[in-house]
Design an enzyme around this catalytic site. Structure first.
Site, PDB file in Angstrom:
ATOM      1  N   ASP A 141       0.791  -1.077  -0.028  1.00  0.00           N
ATOM      2  CA  ASP A 141      -0.043   0.088  -0.119  1.00  0.00           C
ATOM      3  C   ASP A 141       1.011   1.313  -0.002  1.00  0.00           C
ATOM      4  O   ASP A 141       2.084   1.143   0.400  1.00  0.00           O
ATOM      5  CB  ASP A 141      -0.740  -0.019   1.244  1.00  0.00           C
ATOM      6  CG  ASP A 141      -1.656   1.306   1.363  1.00  0.00           C
ATOM      7  OD1 ASP A 141      -2.427   1.530   0.596  1.00  0.00           O
ATOM      8  OD2 ASP A 141      -1.991   1.859   2.539  1.00  0.00           O
ATOM      9  N   ASP A 192      -1.151  -0.868   6.285  1.00  0.00           N
ATOM     10  CA  ASP A 192      -1.315  -0.653   7.918  1.00  0.00           C
ATOM     11  C   ASP A 192      -2.774  -1.527   8.069  1.00  0.00           C
ATOM     12  O   ASP A 192      -3.585  -1.789   7.127  1.00  0.00           O
ATOM     13  CB  ASP A 192      -1.610   0.739   7.946  1.00  0.00           C
ATOM     14  CG  ASP A 192      -3.041   1.355   7.458  1.00  0.00           C
ATOM     15  OD1 ASP A 192      -3.994   0.904   7.927  1.00  0.00           O
ATOM     16  OD2 ASP A 192      -3.020   2.184   6.554  1.00  0.00           O
ATOM     17  N   ASP A 241      -6.591  -1.299   5.728  1.00  0.00           N
ATOM     18  CA  ASP A 241      -6.300  -2.521   4.873  1.00  0.00           C
ATOM     19  C   ASP A 241      -6.790  -3.831   5.206  1.00  0.00           C
ATOM     20  O   ASP A 241      -6.417  -4.782   4.671  1.00  0.00           O
ATOM     21  CB  ASP A 241      -4.868  -2.328   4.389  1.00  0.00           C
ATOM     22  CG  ASP A 241      -4.497  -0.994   3.717  1.00  0.00           C
ATOM     23  OD1 ASP A 241      -5.416  -0.474   2.991  1.00  0.00           O
ATOM     24  OD2 ASP A 241      -3.436  -0.562   3.864  1.00  0.00           O
TER      25      ASP A 241
END
Lengths: 70, 683
Positions: free
Chosen positions: B381, B578, B582
């Site tokens: 991410d 995180d 997520d």
């Protein structure tokens, strides 16, 4: 569902872990049993209304002692 | 700046004063604290080791004479005290087996009543049969194995002692973690400093922590400034500077200033308590490779019991020599060892997760260790994982006054929680904009922007996607927008009544070691992918800076899972993100690696949790998993091989019972010792 953490005395080998797993799976209301043998811990996921005494009884029947319940 | 200086001074001088005035007292206190912390730094439960050591010494005091008598008989062909010798051996052997071995015999024999056997069942049966043969010998029925019985028990106890010691070593990091917390706290109650046990701290208590002391529980600094050593929790060796408003973690060590900390979390809710829970639970999780071993363990003992009976019958039919048959049967009983099989996985997992915990890598599920070696694709991410997750406004380009633009933008954005929104509001504060306009019909368009009305003016703020969707022309702004994007900045386009009035560029700096970590992963042959809600240009620019070739941009939060599913068609995927936003993506991926966000860890998501925010933790976590899994495989191989080879040899009659027992003890010690060797690996 709730999580119960037990400290169990007397587990000293892998057979002990599988004995406890086997014995606990027969107790109604227990969803999963996790034995951390090196830490003498048994972590149980069970239904909220489970009777802790049933659990300790099942464990002592196969020869181990519950010394702490969290 | 001035303000900060003033606030800092009194504390610093106070620290110095304290140190000067009461240096003696201070030293004493430090010493006291030292010895205290020394106490909890020696946490490996020694009582078990001490118990077996005592048994070990006592048992050999009795067994050595027996061994000598047996040796004498071997050499001189006659018994040292004539016929009395058998009685003496039976007498000396009794305490060895039934006193020092009481626990073993009791536990083992219970198995024959409840049908829940354990490995002691085999040892107990073997020694008791051997001991009883001593009595049967008087009737000339069978050879006297009672001396052997004592030796089997002694070697069993010896093996147990070494095994318990090695197991203690295997769990030392985790046991240390369990005892890491402070025992006492100094708190301010009724304006007085009092020392209380940690259990009595209440949320809101002001704790006073002097240099060298442990911070008792999680809290927020309300006065003072100091460096805090958080290495025991995050593995980060450089101390963290803490000042007013910063969060501190319980069990970390205050280094040089006095800190006044308001307790915010206690007991089960603290960061340390979460870590402990996570690590403890992980020990009970299964590694798939162990399944076969578990199955074998569960039927092992009954099987060996049957095999030993068959051995006895078969040997007696073949040789008609009951003594020899019985000796071989005893060998079979004591050599079979489910123990090595059962210890193979948990000990390696224990050592591995202990090593990880020390470095801020928490393995939540044993399964992750096995899956990790299959991983081909690592998806990151962007925000908060590769970047710091604290975006700042870097450029403002507008046709109206900057102040006006910011005022309009901040009025809407202050209603949103998004990091980009916060960056814009912070910028507005810098511009000393204090009064916000009231906004009506405010709406958050997830992954796109925000909209609302200020008076009669319709305001839309968002990315190009949103502005295009609303058919608002960006003419005159394209160049600027694209330039910002190429620099890796997120651009927020501000429109008023469907006309663009300005553009705000927001940039999120890379974490210091992201580049190094990605490089290492690329070199190891992983396909690295970045996933983000940013537009393609911004995303590509960031990816380029950090060394990622593949970018999936314009992904709405809810679509991340779908993108990961798509990648999973091409290979096993690990997702790094995180744990808060997520969580679904972490769950969907084959190994979810959740990045800690300072003082909070998302317990429920992620198969592996990194407590410090560094991407290098991903590299370490991969190495650790691979090495740990290698050890598990080695251990299982040796444990299987041992039983597969040793049992037939014993059945064939090539092993004396004592040698069989020594081999058995060695097998479980070697498995635990091998697991401990994991520590030599660099991760």
């Amino acid at each position: 569902m709730k999580k119960i953490k037990l400290t169990v005395e007397g587990m000293h080998c892998a057979s002990c872990a599988s004995n406890i797993e086997r014995a606990l799976k027969k107790v109604a209301g227990i969803k999963s049993v996790c034995v951390a043998i090196l830490l003498n811990k048994v972590i149980i996921e069970a239904e909220n209304n489970i009777d802790i005494n049933e659990i300790t009884k099942a464990i002592s029947k196969v020869g181990y002692k519950v010394v702490k319940i969290e | 700046m001035e303000h900060q200086h003033n606030a800092k001074n009194p504390n610093k001088s106070m620290t110095a004063e304290e140190m000067n005035m009461t240096s003696e007292e201070h030293a004493k206190m430090m010493g006291g604290e030292h010895s205290k912390s020394h106490n909890h730094n020696q946490p490996v439960d020694n009582s078990e080791i001490v118990k077996w050591k005592r048994k070990l010494i006592l048992t050999w005091i009795f067994t050595i004479p027996i061994a000598l008598f047996m040796l004498f008989e071997k050499i001189f062909g006659k018994m040292i005290f004539g016929d009395l010798t058998s009685w003496i051996i039976l007498a000396i052997g009794f305490p060895v087996i039934f006193v020092f071995g009481f626990e073993t015999i009791k536990g083992g024999l219970r198995g024959f009543v409840t049908f829940y056997f354990n490995m002691d069942s085999l040892i107990s049966l073997g020694t008791i049969i051997a001991y009883i043969s001593g009595f049967l010998n008087f009737f000339g029925i069978v050879q006297d194995y009672s001396g052997i019985a004592a030796m089997i028990m002694s070697f069993y106890i010896t093996g147990k002692y070494f095994e318990v010691k090695a197991r203690g070593r295997a769990s030392q990091e985790i046991i240390k973690l369990l005892h890491l917390g402070a025992k006492n706290a100094r708190v301010l109650r009724n304006k007085q400093e009092i020392e209380i046990p940690i259990e009595e701290i209440k949320i809101g208590d002001i704790m006073i922590i002097k240099p060298g002391e442990k911070i008792p529980t999680d809290g927020i600094v309300i006065k003072g400034e100091s460096a805090v050593d958080e290495s025991m929790i995050t593995g980060e060796s450089i101390p963290n500077e803490k000042k007013i408003g910063n969060n501190v973690i319980g069990a970390t060590i205050n280094q040089d200033g006095i800190l006044y900390v308001k307790a915010t979390k206690i007991g089960k809710d603290t960061f340390l308590a979460h870590i402990i829970e996570l690590v403890e639970e992980a020990q009970g999780t299964k590694v798939p490779i162990q399944k076969l071993a578990d199955k074998i363990t569960s039927i092992f003992i009954p099987t060996v019991l049957i095999i030993s009976i068959l051995t006895l019958i078969a040997w007696y039919i073949i040789t008609k020599d009951f003594s020899k048959s019985l000796g071989i049967t005893i060998s079979v009983l004591v050599i079979a060892c489910p123990c090595a099989l059962g210890l193979a996985t948990p000990t390696a997992l224990m050592v591995g997760s202990g090593m990880g915990a020390k470095k801020g890598i928490l393995i939540r599920k044993g399964e992750a260790i096995q899956t990790m070696k299959e991983i081909k694709i690592i998806v990151f991410d962007k925000t908060g994982t590769i970047t710091k997750g604290k975006p700042e406004v870097t450029n403002i380009f507008s046709e109206v006054k900057e102040n006006y633009l910011l005022e309009v933008a901040a009025s809407l954005e202050k209603l949103s929680e998004h990091p980009v929104a916060r960056a814009i509001v912070n910028k507005a504060l810098e511009f000393k904009i204090k009064k916000y306009k009231s906004v009506e019909k405010f709406k958050i368009l997830r992954g796109k922007g925000v909209e609302g009305y200020i008076g009669k003016k319709k305001i839309v703020i968002g990315n190009e996607l949103l502005i295009n969707e609303r058919k608002i022309s960006i003419k005159g702004f394209e160049d600027k927008i694209h330039k910002f994007e190429e620099e890796g900045k997120t651009t927020m386009i501000v429109s008023e009544n469907d006309k663009v009035i300005g553009v705000i560029a927001v940039a999120d700096a890379l974490k210091e070691d992201s580049i190094e970590a990605i490089q290492l992963l690329n070199l190891s042959g992983y396909r690295t992918v970045m996933i983000t809600g940013d537009n393609e240009k911004t995303a590509k620019s960031i990816a380029k800076q950090v060394g990622i070739k593949e970018v999936i941009a314009n992904v709405l939060p809810e679509d991340k899972v779908k993108k990961i599913e798509e990648l999973q068609m091409q290979g096993m995927v690990s997702f790094v993100g995180d744990g808060v936003n997520d969580a679904p993506a972490l769950k969907q991926s084959n190994v979810g690696i959740a990045m800690g966000t300072g003082t909070d860890i998302a317990i429920e998501s992620g198969d592996i949790v990194l407590t410090n925010g560094s991407l290098k933790g991903v590299v370490s976590a991969i190495n650790l998993s691979k090495e740990t899994f290698k050890k598990i495989k080695q251990n299982l191989f040796w444990a299987f091989a041992y039983n597969v080879i040793a049992i037939p040899i014993a059945i064939a009659g090539f092993l004396s019972p004592v040698i069989a027992e020594i081999a058995m003890a060695t097998s479980s010690i070697s498995v635990v010792t091998n697991a401990n060797l994991l520590r030599n690996k660099r991760i």
